[in-house]
Design an enzyme around this catalytic site. Structure first.
Site, PDB file in Angstrom:
ATOM      1  N   ARG A  85       0.801  -1.217   0.000  1.00 20.44           N
ATOM      2  CA  ARG A  85       0.000   0.000   0.000  1.00 20.44           C
ATOM      3  C   ARG A  85       0.831   1.262   0.000  1.00 20.44           C
ATOM      4  NH1 ARG A  85      -2.470  -3.861   1.367  1.00 20.44           N
ATOM      5  NH2 ARG A  85      -0.771  -4.259   2.793  1.00 20.44           N
ATOM      6  N   THR A  86       1.805   1.350   0.896  1.00 18.71           N
ATOM      7  CA  THR A  86       2.547   2.608   1.025  1.00 18.71           C
ATOM      8  C   THR A  86       3.306   2.923  -0.254  1.00 18.71           C
ATOM      9  OG1 THR A  86       2.771   2.223   3.410  1.00 18.71           O
ATOM     10  CG2 THR A  86       4.195   3.887   2.436  1.00 18.71           C
TER      11      THR A  86
ATOM     12  N   LYS B 289      25.307  -4.403  -1.522  1.00 14.52           N
ATOM     13  CA  LYS B 289      26.767  -4.352  -1.682  1.00 14.52           C
ATOM     14  C   LYS B 289      27.437  -3.601  -0.542  1.00 14.52           C
ATOM     15  CE  LYS B 289      26.093  -3.987  -6.709  1.00 14.52           C
ATOM     16  NZ  LYS B 289      26.287  -3.107  -7.883  1.00 14.52           N
TER      17      LYS B 289
ATOM     18  N   ARG C 165      11.438   3.912   3.026  1.00 17.72           N
ATOM     19  CA  ARG C 165      11.066   2.984   4.102  1.00 17.72           C
ATOM     20  C   ARG C 165      12.293   2.155   4.454  1.00 17.72           C
ATOM     21  NH1 ARG C 165       5.791  -0.727   4.614  1.00 17.72           N
ATOM     22  NH2 ARG C 165       5.100   1.301   5.357  1.00 17.72           N
TER      23      ARG C 165
ATOM     24  N   HIS D 111       5.491   6.308  11.290  1.00 17.22           N
ATOM     25  CA  HIS D 111       4.932   6.110   9.944  1.00 17.22           C
ATOM     26  C   HIS D 111       4.039   7.322   9.660  1.00 17.22           C
ATOM     27  CE1 HIS D 111       3.669   4.411   6.312  1.00 17.22           C
ATOM     28  NE2 HIS D 111       3.270   3.224   6.696  1.00 17.22           N
TER      29      HIS D 111
END
Length: 307
Positions: free
Chosen positions: A51-52, A80, A101, A129
């Site tokens: 969703r986000t 890496k 995120r 959030h």
């Protein structure tokens, strides 16, 4: 240049202005369809999201902009060993704004300190959030017509639930908001939320274990899932995951004008039989998430708004 790390980065007047803009976008989407024609959003997602990430991408495309980025750490140079700071410095060369995120608390803040473009925290571990909180606030305001004078029940994983922590911090700034915190002993809100946010601001709150005891008094019921990814061992998760299940029987105890919110994804904490109830607002909530992210992108990019 501004970033968004926490809902508290916006004052209440700024928040109201943002929500007003999101409401206007909902009513007049075509008016904003070309406001970001020459802009690019980078979505840097170091952990899974549906969703986000997609709502950010939909928001930018709805504004006429373009999107680039990655959807897991494994598909980026983080695999890496590249640092978040180096990644954002590079991405600043390619994009005008970034949504990040990350599983580590504070990672988006680190990025914002060296970035040449606005950084939006799209979730950092169990911490914050903010764009989900903006979504929640827009949903509550649209459904109830206000953000003050409400009793809100927060149910489920209140210990690790970053959406819950952010929402509490945002709502304590409004008058006469009462919280009912519904969770098992092991998943109660962290002490810093209880002491530094609720008690410090003299906010009325009640901690209970049984959903049935709390639901009759609520204007909003905010359900959350027990988050498997935040547990250190499988046994604790299995023991906790079925603690709360909202079904029609429990819902029969609620007010006719109470609404059910959920940040999604759900597992089994809301029975599918509840989906057809007019008080179930969690899919509408996901749609509001697009409008509020469109408003946030426009605000942080300081785009000239159409008349």
């Amino acid at each position: 240049m501004r970033h968004l790390m926490s809902p508290l980065d916006l004052s209440v007047p700024e928040l109201e202005k943002l929500l007003d803009l999101a409401s206007d976008i909902e009513k007049n989407p075509k008016k904003y369809a070309h406001t970001c024609d020459d802009k690019r959003l980078a979505t840097l997602f170091y952990e899974p999201s549906t969703r986000t990430r997609l709502s950010f991408e939909a928001a930018m495309m709805n504004l006429g902009g373009k999107v680039l980025g990655f959807s897991s750490a494994d598909s980026s140079s983080a695999a890496k060993g590249e640092t978040v700071a180096d990644t954002i410095r590079v991405v600043s060369c390619y994009a005008d704004i970034c949504a990040m995120r990350h599983p580590k608390e504070g990672a988006p803040l680190v990025a914002s300190m060296v970035s040449n473009i606005p950084v939006i925290n799209a979730g950092d571990g169990g911490h914050q959030h903010p764009t989900q909180t903006l979504t929640d606030l827009l949903t509550i305001r649209s459904l109830k017509g206000r953000l003050d004078n409400i009793t809100i029940g927060l149910c489920g994983d209140l210990k690790f639930g970053r959406t819950v922590h952010s929402l509490i911090e945002a709502l304590v700034r409004y008058n006469n908001v009462k919280f009912v915190l519904i969770s098992p002993e092991e998943l109660r809100i962290p002490s810093y939320i209880r002491e530094d946010v609720l008690k410090k601001n003299n906010i009325e709150f009640l901690e209970v274990e049984r959903l049935e005891d709390a639901i009759p008094e609520l204007d909003i019921l905010y359900m959350t899932r027990v988050q498997k990814e935040r547990f250190f061992n499988e046994e604790d998760y299995v023991r906790m995951k079925d603690f709360y299940i909202l079904d029609k029987q429990k819902l029969s105890l609620a007010k006719d004008d109470m609404y059910i919110l959920h940040p999604l994804p759900r597992v089994n904490e809301i029975s599918v039989e509840v989906d057809s109830d007019p008080r179930a607002a969690y899919f509408k909530q996901a749609q509001y998430g697009v409008y509020v992210r469109m408003a946030l992108i426009l605000t942080l990019l300081e785009v000239e708004l159409p008349c």
